[in-house]
Design a protein around this motif. Structure first.
Motif, PDB file in Angstrom:
ATOM      1  N   HIS A  86      37.994  44.020 -57.958  1.00  0.00           N
ATOM      2  CA  HIS A  86      38.491  44.458 -56.641  1.00  0.00           C
ATOM      3  C   HIS A  86      39.986  44.195 -56.510  1.00  0.00           C
ATOM      4  O   HIS A  86      40.416  43.046 -56.447  1.00  0.00           O
ATOM      5  CB  HIS A  86      37.744  43.765 -55.508  1.00  0.00           C
ATOM      6  CG  HIS A  86      38.340  44.092 -54.168  1.00  0.00           C
ATOM      7  ND1 HIS A  86      38.373  45.375 -53.686  1.00  0.00           N
ATOM      8  CD2 HIS A  86      38.969  43.331 -53.244  1.00  0.00           C
ATOM      9  CE1 HIS A  86      38.986  45.379 -52.514  1.00  0.00           C
ATOM     10  NE2 HIS A  86      39.354  44.155 -52.222  1.00  0.00           N
ATOM     11  N   HIS A 130      44.022  46.446 -55.415  1.00  0.00           N
ATOM     12  CA  HIS A 130      44.659  47.564 -54.708  1.00  0.00           C
ATOM     13  C   HIS A 130      45.955  47.964 -55.416  1.00  0.00           C
ATOM     14  O   HIS A 130      46.389  47.286 -56.346  1.00  0.00           O
ATOM     15  CB  HIS A 130      45.007  47.141 -53.272  1.00  0.00           C
ATOM     16  CG  HIS A 130      43.847  46.658 -52.473  1.00  0.00           C
ATOM     17  ND1 HIS A 130      43.139  47.457 -51.619  1.00  0.00           N
ATOM     18  CD2 HIS A 130      43.270  45.437 -52.408  1.00  0.00           C
ATOM     19  CE1 HIS A 130      42.176  46.747 -51.046  1.00  0.00           C
ATOM     20  NE2 HIS A 130      42.228  45.519 -51.508  1.00  0.00           N
ATOM     21  N   LYS A 181      33.083  51.193 -50.932  1.00  0.00           N
ATOM     22  CA  LYS A 181      33.378  49.946 -50.218  1.00  0.00           C
ATOM     23  C   LYS A 181      33.267  50.148 -48.710  1.00  0.00           C
ATOM     24  O   LYS A 181      33.695  51.172 -48.184  1.00  0.00           O
ATOM     25  CB  LYS A 181      34.800  49.498 -50.569  1.00  0.00           C
ATOM     26  CG  LYS A 181      35.231  48.241 -49.824  1.00  0.00           C
ATOM     27  CD  LYS A 181      36.671  47.882 -50.122  1.00  0.00           C
ATOM     28  CE  LYS A 181      37.118  46.738 -49.226  1.00  0.00           C
ATOM     29  NZ  LYS A 181      38.566  46.504 -49.294  1.00  0.00           N
ATOM     30  N   HIS A 213      35.654  38.581 -51.506  1.00  0.00           N
ATOM     31  CA  HIS A 213      36.516  37.520 -50.930  1.00  0.00           C
ATOM     32  C   HIS A 213      35.735  36.281 -50.495  1.00  0.00           C
ATOM     33  O   HIS A 213      35.934  35.205 -50.996  1.00  0.00           O
ATOM     34  CB  HIS A 213      37.351  38.001 -49.729  1.00  0.00           C
ATOM     35  CG  HIS A 213      37.896  39.365 -49.848  1.00  0.00           C
ATOM     36  ND1 HIS A 213      38.361  39.862 -51.031  1.00  0.00           N
ATOM     37  CD2 HIS A 213      38.057  40.361 -48.947  1.00  0.00           C
ATOM     38  CE1 HIS A 213      38.794  41.088 -50.841  1.00  0.00           C
ATOM     39  NE2 HIS A 213      38.619  41.416 -49.577  1.00  0.00           N
ATOM     40  N   ASP A 237      42.044  40.874 -55.809  1.00  0.00           N
ATOM     41  CA  ASP A 237      42.367  41.455 -54.507  1.00  0.00           C
ATOM     42  C   ASP A 237      43.878  41.567 -54.343  1.00  0.00           C
ATOM     43  O   ASP A 237      44.403  41.478 -53.234  1.00  0.00           O
ATOM     44  CB  ASP A 237      41.752  40.694 -53.340  1.00  0.00           C
ATOM     45  CG  ASP A 237      41.774  41.528 -52.059  1.00  0.00           C
ATOM     46  OD1 ASP A 237      41.749  42.766 -52.176  1.00  0.00           O
ATOM     47  OD2 ASP A 237      41.835  40.961 -50.961  1.00  0.00           O
TER      48      ASP A 237
HETATM   49 ZN    ZN Z   1      40.920  44.012 -50.868  1.00  0.00          ZN
END
Ligand code: ZN
Length: 382
Positions: free
Chosen positions: A17, A19, A170, A270, A324
């Motif tokens: 995960h 970005h 997601k 997370h 993340d």
């Molecule tokens: Zn994220």
């Protein structure tokens, strides 16, 4: 400072995960705004460089830019500007030592590197994760009727997943309504009524559509289950749009129970500060997985304690690595480095006490760093 176990140091990680990162040079204010998801820093709070992540950044990122460890923030930012964002991005993504990246492309308020560009910089294959709410918002933005909404969303979702060869979808229900969601699949009539509310709001406001309706979030999650792709769910800590008290993963218990027979992997993202709760869910539900991405780099020096807590109950086959990372390429490197340190610290402590045997420690490291993600997302072998 203990050195890393060799099989942890060499392990190329699957980041399940992450970005995009921004494609521009950043002044100090812009850099600090991206350093944490708080997005703010200022006179009342001092500087975010004076925090665990700020200290970790100066310790571990400065050497990647040819500076001494613990370089001052001004020196760090000057060197960063001198090299330029393209070179900086390349260095940090290479340093992260990644085997693959699964990129959530659903949040991009400014131009970012695409999954393919991130993969190129990391020297690793890149896969895309489609954000459910974004697809539904695009359908709502385009207009149409409430009665036709469900089918239009399902069609667009299937098309988007196929076109981008997405490996997962997601949900960001946590950001919009919290996680206290009924488990049952909503009826067609409920979805139509909710779509009607959404489309009418849009007509009145003429603003970008913002989906925040528990019926529609549940509809989207069940659509994901029907697709058979792993469903990532944002849990716990994020930016300040979140009401954190509504993001405890235990609130998902009913939904997890309802989805279980479908056998679709549910990836709890997370989780901090509810990582122990998430570990419990991963233990009792065969289809539930978790990570502690985002918190790993934000906790800096304390990330080893975090990982040890997350692994108290979570079976070793259910825990995944994630950075993340968002915005700053530094976060890929920091997330990977602090994760390796935490994993190595945990295993070394267990080995020293004779609690784990060395072959098991090496096997668990591979599972957590890469193997579990490959299995859950059906990624090709390296
Ligand atoms: Zn994220």
């Amino acid at each position: 400072m203990p050195s890393l176990l060799p099989y942890v140091e060499k392990l190329r990680l699957v980041d399940h995960h992450c970005h995009g990162v921004v494609r521009r040079d950043l002044d100090r204010a812009a850099f600090e705004a991206l350093l944490t998801e708080a997005g703010v820093s200022g006179p009342l709070g001092g500087t975010l460089f004076d925090s665990q992540i700020g200290f970790a950044l100066r310790r571990w990122c400065a050497p990647v830019l040819d500076l001494a460890p613990h370089a001052a923030p001004e020196e760090y930012l000057a060197r960063r500007a001198e090299l330029g964002f393209a070179e900086v991005t390349e260095r940090f993504l290479t340093a992260a030592g990644l085997a693959a990246v699964c990129v959530d492309t659903g949040y991009a308020p400014e131009p970012q590197l695409s999954p393919a560009e991130l993969g190129d910089a990391a020297g690793a294959p890149a896969y895309e994760v489609v954000r459910l709410e974004r697809v539904a918002e695009e359908v709502a933005q385009a207009g149409g009727t409430a009665a036709g909404f469900a089918d239009a969303v399902l069609q667009r979702l299937t098309g988007t997943v196929e076109e981008r060869r997405a490996v997962a979808v997601k949900s960001i229900a946590a950001y919009r309504v919290g996680l206290d969601l009924p488990g049952e699949r909503p009826t067609r009539a409920e979805v139509t009524a909710a779509a009607d509310r959404l489309l009418r709001t849009d007509a009145v406001d003429r603003a970008p559509v913002r989906l925040a309706d528990q019926v529609l979030h549940r509809f989207l999650m069940w659509a994901a289950v029907d697709l058979g792709l792993p469903l990532q769910i944002h849990v716990g800590y994020g930016d300040r749009d979140i009401d954190l008290h509504r993001c405890n993963p235990l609130l998902l218990t009913g939904l997890l129970r309802a989805i279980e027979p479908a056998g679709v992997p549910i990836m709890l993202l997370h989780n901090y500060p509810f990582h122990r709760e998430a570990g419990y869910l991963a233990q009792v539900f065969p289809h539930v997985f978790l990570d502690v991405g985002l918190a790993t780099h934000n906790l800096g020096h304390r990330s080893s304690a975090l990982l040890a807590e997350a692994l108290e109950l979570a079976p070793f086959g259910k825990f995944l690595f994630a950075t993340d990372a968002y915005g700053l390429p530094e976060l890929y490197h920091l997330g990977a480095l602090l994760f390796r340190r935490a994993l190595s610290d945990h295993l070394q402590a267990a080995l020293a006490e004779g609690a784990f045997a060395e072959p098991d420690a090496a096997r668990v490291a591979e599972l957590i760093g890469a193997g579990n993600a490959r299995r859950a997302y059906r990624l090709p072998p390296p």
